[in-house]
Design an enzyme around this catalytic site. Structure first.
Site, mmCIF file in Angstrom:
data_model
loop_
_atom_site.group_PDB
_atom_site.id
_atom_site.type_symbol
_atom_site.label_atom_id
_atom_site.label_comp_id
_atom_site.label_asym_id
_atom_site.label_seq_id
_atom_site.Cartn_x
_atom_site.Cartn_y
_atom_site.Cartn_z
ATOM 1 N N GLY A 42 45.531 38.512 36.105
ATOM 2 C CA GLY A 42 46.170 39.819 36.126
ATOM 3 C C GLY A 42 47.357 39.834 37.076
ATOM 4 N N SER A 43 47.516 40.942 37.777
ATOM 5 C CA SER A 43 48.740 41.168 38.552
ATOM 6 C C SER A 43 48.898 40.281 39.781
ATOM 7 C CB SER A 43 48.812 42.639 38.969
ATOM 8 O OG SER A 43 49.011 43.456 37.836
ATOM 9 N N VAL A 44 47.836 39.620 40.258
ATOM 10 C CA VAL A 44 48.041 38.731 41.407
ATOM 11 C C VAL A 44 48.938 37.555 41.030
ATOM 12 C CG1 VAL A 44 45.933 39.364 42.647
ATOM 13 C CG2 VAL A 44 45.866 37.482 40.988
#
Length: 488
Positions: free
Chosen positions: A216-218
């Protein structure tokens, strides 16, 4: 000699030659294979004939051996806080072999390693009992406890690394198991083993190393690094040319943002509020091959050995433009281990230098003489110092101004950088999302710790309440705080 006798003699000679060849084949070619064969009980008997050496954390053993009062297997392995340390130690069982450090360093721990030949020989003359050597780890007990207790009843994993050296400070995985419960070979041990094997929650799985998750966004910090290194962004505070409703390449589908204000957002602002459109477009601007190159500099698409093997994290080398854009925000086929995301964070915190992660500091003989010591080793330089410091500035902004506030240590002289992530998965994203958080703490002397946390499933948490900032950031904060406290 008549012809029949000569034939018999030749045949017998061939049989002797075949016997000699077979004997040499078994003794010299297949010796190691047979010695380590699972059904060779003599190996297991030898493994537990004497006190096994210990695995050491903070100068204290987290393992032990007790007299099992058995005719064949004299000593049985014991563990201190077994479930907390199982992802590090692995297990050593009289019935079910061994794994992880217990298996990899079995020669040292049993005393059978060739490097302990002198100790064994000396013991023969002094009459001392044979004993195994010790494995001294890089682990920090306080950090490990913070990670394990922080995860609690949740399913997930934590990895903490010292950026300057690559020393692994914590490695927790939940749910876990107690290696002592099946260390023997009684009916009770068998029952415990079977129960673990059949447990649908897979407590024996080391999620920190062996499970790969959608990041995801990491993953957006990797895309930001690629954009900066390839000149697609120079000023992190300048507006990007990202229209509202940016369409995914090769489709008519618009990239969905879960935050407002993403149109033409600067790179700094886009990381702060986690704009999908900005990073997907940047991934497309950089291009698949350069994105693959950056991911691989951080360690993707390759197994890691710490020395326990970690599964290879994945960035798709054959994705089309649409797939690459989605991969750039940690979706599509992108998948990573918690160790890998800790490595990414450590490299950024260490001004662009990625050190090879390791969790064995040294091996030592029963008399405490050092046999081998691991030294820090540079693995790669994914980004320049200038780029790394821009990434630090952006990640610190996420903590002070954005979604990572729950990781702020609020300690004088300590800065914290971080990135939240909520990774959707399952068909049509129907499954409960994963909550990610990556972070580092930084002092005037540099960064002493980088952390990656994933909460795969949180007991009693509603789907809409699952977030990296809410669930994973407090765990990272506790781990960072523990490391800083033990450093004095």
């Amino acid at each position: 000699m008549n012809k029949p006798l000569r034939r018999v003699a030749i045949f017998c000679g061939l049989l002797i030659l075949a016997l000699l060849a077979r004997d040499n084949w078994v003794q010299f070619v297949r010796a190691d294979e047979l010695n380590t064969h699972a059904k060779n009980t003599r190996v297991r008997i030898e493994r537990y004939a004497n006190e096994r050496g210990n695995i050491i954390v903070d100068g204290k053993p987290i393992t032990g051996s007790v007299d099992s009062k058995d005719e064949y297997y004299k000593y049985k392995r014991t563990y201190v806080d077994g479930p907390m340390w199982a992802p590090v130690t692995g297990y050593a069982s009289q019935a079910y072999d061994a794994n992880q450090i217990e298996k990899i360093e079995d020669g040292i721990l049993t005393g059978n390693d060739d490097r302990l030949f002198f100790d064994r020989t000396l013991a023969m003359f002094t009459g001392e009992k044979k004993k195994g050597g010790d494995v001294v780890t890089t682990l920090n007990g306080a950090a490990q406890k913070a990670a394990f207790e922080g995860l609690g009843k949740n399913t997930g994993a934590v990895v903490a690394i010292e950026p300057k050296t690559g020393r692994i400070l914590a490695m927790a995985s939940t749910p876990s198991y107690d290696p002592s419960s099946f260390a023997g070979y009684s009916g009770k041990d068998e029952k415990a083993w079977v129960a673990l094997e059949q447990d649908k929650n897979k407590p024996k799985l080391n999620r920190a190393l062996r499970e790969i998750y959608p990041p995801g966004s990491v993953f957006k910090v990797v895309t930001a690094a690629a954009a900066l290194e390839n000149g697609k962004v120079n000023d992190i505070n300048a507006p990007t040319k990202t229209p509202d409703g940016w369409k995914i390449p090769l489709s008519n589908q618009e990239m969905v943002n879960h935050a407002s204000g993403c149109a033409n957002a600067s790179l700094n602002r886009a990381l702060e509020i986690s704009c999908n459109s900005v990073f997907a477009k940047l991934g497309d601007d950089v291009g698949r091959d350069k994105m693959v190159e950056m991911a691989e500099k951080f360690g993707f698409n390759a197994e890691q050995f710490v020395p326990v093997r970690s599964a290879a994290s994945v960035y798709d080398k054959k994705a089309d433009r649409g797939g690459n854009a989605l991969s750039s925000i940690g979706q599509f086929n992108t998948a990573t281990t918690p160790l890998q995301m800790a490595m990414v964070t450590a490299a950024i915190a260490n001004d662009g230098k990625l050190m090879k992660p390791y969790m064995i500091d040294q091996l030592r003989a029963p008399n405490l003489d050092m046999i081998n010591k691991n030294e820090p080793e540079e693995m790669s330089r994914p980004v320049s110092q200038e780029t790394a410091q821009k990434l630090q500035q952006m990640m610190e902004n996420v903590v002070t101004e954005g979604t990572g506030g729950n990781a702020d240590l609020k300690m004088d002289g300590v800065k914290v950088g971080g990135k939240t992530g909520t990774a959707q998965h399952g068909e049509k994203n129907a499954k409960r999302p994963y909550a990610w958080f990556i972070s580092y703490a930084k002092t005037a002397e540099g960064s002493p710790v980088a952390v990656a946390v994933i909460v795969e499933d949180s007991e009693g948490t509603n789907r809409e309440d699952i977030s990296g900032g809410g669930l994973a950031a407090p765990i990272a904060k506790a781990v960072m705080k523990a490391v800083l406290k033990t450093r004095g």
